[in-house]
Write an enzyme that holds these catalytic residues in place. Structure first.
Site, PDB file in Angstrom:
ATOM      1  N   ARG A 172      -9.608   7.094  -6.000  1.00 56.16           N
ATOM      2  CA  ARG A 172      -9.780   5.858  -6.769  1.00 56.16           C
ATOM      3  C   ARG A 172      -8.890   4.728  -6.246  1.00 56.16           C
ATOM      4  O   ARG A 172      -9.216   3.553  -6.399  1.00 56.16           O
ATOM      5  CB  ARG A 172      -9.482   6.110  -8.247  1.00 56.16           C
ATOM      6  CG  ARG A 172      -8.016   6.399  -8.561  1.00 56.16           C
ATOM      7  CD  ARG A 172      -7.832   6.749 -10.036  1.00 56.16           C
ATOM      8  NE  ARG A 172      -6.439   6.866 -10.416  1.00 56.16           N
ATOM      9  CZ  ARG A 172      -5.686   7.938 -10.223  1.00 56.16           C
ATOM     10  NH1 ARG A 172      -6.218   9.005  -9.624  1.00 56.16           N
ATOM     11  NH2 ARG A 172      -4.425   7.958 -10.619  1.00 56.16           N
TER      12      ARG A 172
ATOM     13  N   HIS B  17      -0.358   5.098  -4.000  1.00 54.09           N
ATOM     14  CA  HIS B  17      -1.368   4.332  -4.732  1.00 54.09           C
ATOM     15  C   HIS B  17      -1.831   3.073  -4.005  1.00 54.09           C
ATOM     16  O   HIS B  17      -2.982   2.667  -4.166  1.00 54.09           O
ATOM     17  CB  HIS B  17      -0.831   3.937  -6.108  1.00 54.09           C
ATOM     18  CG  HIS B  17      -0.637   5.099  -7.018  1.00 54.09           C
ATOM     19  ND1 HIS B  17      -0.234   4.970  -8.324  1.00 54.09           N
ATOM     20  CD2 HIS B  17      -0.779   6.437  -6.817  1.00 54.09           C
ATOM     21  CE1 HIS B  17      -0.138   6.153  -8.897  1.00 54.09           C
ATOM     22  NE2 HIS B  17      -0.456   7.065  -7.989  1.00 54.09           N
TER      23      HIS B  17
ATOM     24  N   CYS C  15      16.064  -8.590   3.595  1.00 50.03           N
ATOM     25  CA  CYS C  15      16.780  -9.846   3.400  1.00 50.03           C
ATOM     26  C   CYS C  15      17.694  -9.664   2.194  1.00 50.03           C
ATOM     27  O   CYS C  15      17.934  -8.537   1.764  1.00 50.03           O
ATOM     28  CB  CYS C  15      15.832 -11.033   3.239  1.00 50.03           C
ATOM     29  SG  CYS C  15      14.768 -11.000   1.800  1.00 50.03           S
TER      30      CYS C  15
ATOM     31  N   GLY D  42      14.927  -9.191  -0.696  1.00 51.76           N
ATOM     32  CA  GLY D  42      13.655  -8.608  -0.275  1.00 51.76           C
ATOM     33  C   GLY D  42      12.461  -9.405  -0.755  1.00 51.76           C
ATOM     34  O   GLY D  42      11.340  -9.202  -0.286  1.00 51.76           O
TER      35      GLY D  42
END
Length: 201
Positions: free
Chosen positions: A184, A150, A117, A120
């Protein structure tokens, strides 16, 4: 790879270029569903995406092997998102488009989503209302790669007005080809999933 892509009127030109030049690489024949489309507002599911830099189109054969571009609808309401692609661009409500793409990712019809858009931001806010969707607003390659490594982001949100097309194409390719690191980071995603359950999202 199944990609759900969506854009409002402010991201339509970018969505068209991105779909033609990245997802439909070198498929510019008479059967290309984009050949008479000036812009690409709305939400669509593209099946058979290949983002390899070496892909020249020939190994996929004919365009129909991509399974074409199929309209998505949110909660079965195609009319809600229906946009005549031959019309001049007009205002499109980004929450409708973002919801269609996010729902497709959430229920497994799409592996990933791409939303475009003006900034965004609105697309990202809407997409993150769906269970299991991890939408990330990315403005450069580093952020895009980290959102995958991540956060295992599954919806990429982009600004159609503040990023150039070359940058957007690079970001999309990097995002789609960067793996999740796990470890992790998975523990933290599990915590996010638990928050989703607790809040009833």
């Amino acid at each position: 790879m199944r990609i759900a892509i969506g854009s409002d009127h402010r991201g339509a030109k970018v969505a068209k270029s991105l779909t033609a030049d990245v997802f439909f690489r070198n498929h510019y024949g008479e059967e290309n569903p984009l050949r008479n489309v000036d812009e690409l507002p709305g939400a669509y599911l593209i099946d058979g995406v290949d983002v390899s830099e070496s892909f020249d189109g020939e190994s996929r054969g004919e365009l129909e092997n991509f399974a074409g571009v199929a309209p998505l609808s949110y909660s079965g309401s195609l009319e809600k998102l229906a946009v005549d692609l031959n019309d001049p661009p007009r205002s499109v409500d980004y929450p409708d488009v973002a919801a269609a793409v996010a729902e497709a990712v959430s229920d497994g019809r799409a592996d990933y989503g791409v939303l475009i858009c003006g900034t965004g931001i609105g697309m990202c806010i809407t997409a993150n209302k769906f269970r299991g969707v991890r939408a990330a607003l990315c403005s450069n390659l580093v952020v895009a790669e980290l959102s995958r490594r991540h956060n295992n982001a599954n919806v990429l949100c982009l600004s159609g007005e503040f990023l150039g097309l070359t940058a957007i194409e690079s970001i999309v390719r990097a995002w789609l080809t960067t793996p999740f690191d796990g470890g992790r980071h998975q523990r933290r995603l599990d915590l996010i999933a638990e928050i989703e359950r607790e809040t009833g999202l």
